[in-house]
Structures are given as C-alpha cells and as structure tokens.
Design a protein around this motif. Structure first.
Motif, PDB file in Angstrom:
ATOM      1  N   PRO A  38       9.386  -6.274 -17.093  1.00  0.00           N
ATOM      2  CA  PRO A  38      10.068  -6.306 -15.789  1.00  0.00           C
ATOM      3  C   PRO A  38       9.231  -5.641 -14.704  1.00  0.00           C
ATOM      4  CG  PRO A  38      11.027  -4.623 -17.200  1.00  0.00           C
ATOM      5  CD  PRO A  38      10.035  -5.381 -18.049  1.00  0.00           C
ATOM      6  N   ALA A  39       9.381  -6.152 -13.500  1.00  0.00           N
ATOM      7  CA  ALA A  39       8.656  -5.597 -12.360  1.00  0.00           C
ATOM      8  C   ALA A  39       9.616  -5.435 -11.190  1.00  0.00           C
ATOM      9  CB  ALA A  39       7.506  -6.517 -11.964  1.00  0.00           C
ATOM     10  N   VAL A  40       9.302  -4.476 -10.327  1.00  0.00           N
ATOM     11  CA  VAL A  40      10.082  -4.284  -9.109  1.00  0.00           C
ATOM     12  C   VAL A  40       9.200  -4.598  -7.919  1.00  0.00           C
ATOM     13  CG1 VAL A  40      11.669  -2.574 -10.072  1.00  0.00           C
ATOM     14  CG2 VAL A  40       9.559  -1.820  -9.020  1.00  0.00           C
ATOM     15  N   SER A  41       9.813  -5.082  -6.869  1.00  0.00           N
ATOM     16  CA  SER A  41       9.110  -5.376  -5.627  1.00  0.00           C
ATOM     17  C   SER A  41       9.334  -4.215  -4.672  1.00  0.00           C
ATOM     18  CB  SER A  41       9.651  -6.679  -5.036  1.00  0.00           C
ATOM     19  OG  SER A  41       9.001  -6.968  -3.829  1.00  0.00           O
ATOM     20  N   LEU A  42       8.237  -3.657  -4.157  1.00  0.00           N
ATOM     21  CA  LEU A  42       8.308  -2.547  -3.224  1.00  0.00           C
ATOM     22  C   LEU A  42       7.530  -2.888  -1.965  1.00  0.00           C
ATOM     23  CD1 LEU A  42       7.551   0.401  -5.689  1.00  0.00           C
ATOM     24  CD2 LEU A  42       9.784  -0.358  -4.891  1.00  0.00           C
ATOM     25  N   THR A  43       7.917  -2.288  -0.847  1.00  0.00           N
ATOM     26  CA  THR A  43       7.171  -2.479   0.398  1.00  0.00           C
ATOM     27  C   THR A  43       6.720  -1.115   0.914  1.00  0.00           C
ATOM     28  OG1 THR A  43       9.165  -2.376   1.766  1.00  0.00           O
ATOM     29  CG2 THR A  43       8.427  -4.565   1.070  1.00  0.00           C
TER      30      THR A  43
END
Length: 168
Positions: A38-43
């Motif tokens: 799993p991966a998370v999207s960050l800005t």
C-alpha cells in the motif's frame, strides 16, 4: 571478403545482444520500480524545486520509500506543489518535514523526508507543511565569486589610497 563480412556481422550481433542484456539488467535492478504494497499520496509546497522531475526518489534516511508523481504551480501562491507516493506502512507523523536535496554536485535531486514526533499520522492525501526548497548551486557560486571580487577590489583600492611604493 565474404568470410570477413560474416564475421563482422556476427561480432556486431554479439555486441548488440550484450548491450540489450546490460539494459535489461539495469532496468530491473535500478531500484526505480514502484512501491510494493500500500502507498499513500502526499503533497508538499516548495518555493523552488530546481531540477526535480516526476519519478524522482522520495527518501527517508537515504532509503527510497517512494517517488514524485506530479508537479504543478499553485495559481494563488505561485509555489511548486509536489505530489508523492510513499510507502503506506511507514505511518509518517503529521509534523514531518520535506526538503529538496541533491546527490552531489552533478547528481540528481530527490525529496528527503524527516519524520517528526507527533502522535497524529499523515493520511492518504495529506500535506507536509514544513518544507525546505532547493538550494541553487549557481546562485551560491555567484555570490561567492561576487564577494571574492568585491574583497579584492577593496584591497586594491586600500593599497592605492594609503599604500606607499617601495623602490627596488
């Protein structure tokens, strides 16, 4: 003559096969693959991201944990907004910081994340608010050269005004 041309073609074929084998090896072992699991999207928003492109590494303590997926300009603040995919199993605190770093003088740029100490965790779509922008090596070099020439100019002026000539 005919035997020589067949030998040259065969040698060229062998060189081509070896080159293809090296290319396949480089692509499969470069570490540029996607994140497994799993991966998370960050800005994160930065003043400058000089030389950073989509696909650049995202690292924690020098270890690749993700990659930059997108970059754009925020039309209200005119800051560069980076979108990153980071390994979701890391559970980054919400006070983590991000900085644009360089692999060396001629190396590529990457995003370095320094985890914070908060109990709250960044969720998918979260934003890293503490950032440090890219340092322009050209700007630093220009300032250094300017300060050196400025110092030499004042030394020469001081010798002309207050200095005495000694005969040889």
């Amino acid at each position: 003559m005919r035997g020589r041309s067949v030998t040259e073609v065969a040698a060229g074929g062998v060189v081509l096969l070896v080159a293809i084998a090296f290319l396949i090896f480089a692509v499969t072992n470069s570490g540029r693959g996607g994140i497994s699991g799993p991966a998370v999207s960050l800005t994160a928003k930065f003043d400058r991201i000089d030389g950073l492109a989509p696909g650049a590494d995202v690292r924690i303590a020098g270890v690749k944990v993700g990659s930059v997926t997108n970059q754009r300009i925020d039309p209200q603040t005119f800051l560069a907004v980076l979108t990153m995919r980071v390994d979701g199993s890391l559970r980054l605190p919400d006070d983590s910081s991000a900085e644009i770093a360089s692999e060396g003088l001629l190396g590529g740029k990457f995003v370095s994340i320094v985890p914070g100490g908060s109990d709250r965790i960044l969720a998918d779509g979260g934003q890293i608010t503490i950032t440090q922008s890219s340092i322009s090596l050209e700007s630093l070099l220009g300032r250094f050269i300017f300060s050196m020439t400025e110092g030499q100019g004042s030394n020469a002026q001081g010798r002309q005004e207050g200095g005495t000539a000694t005969p040889r």
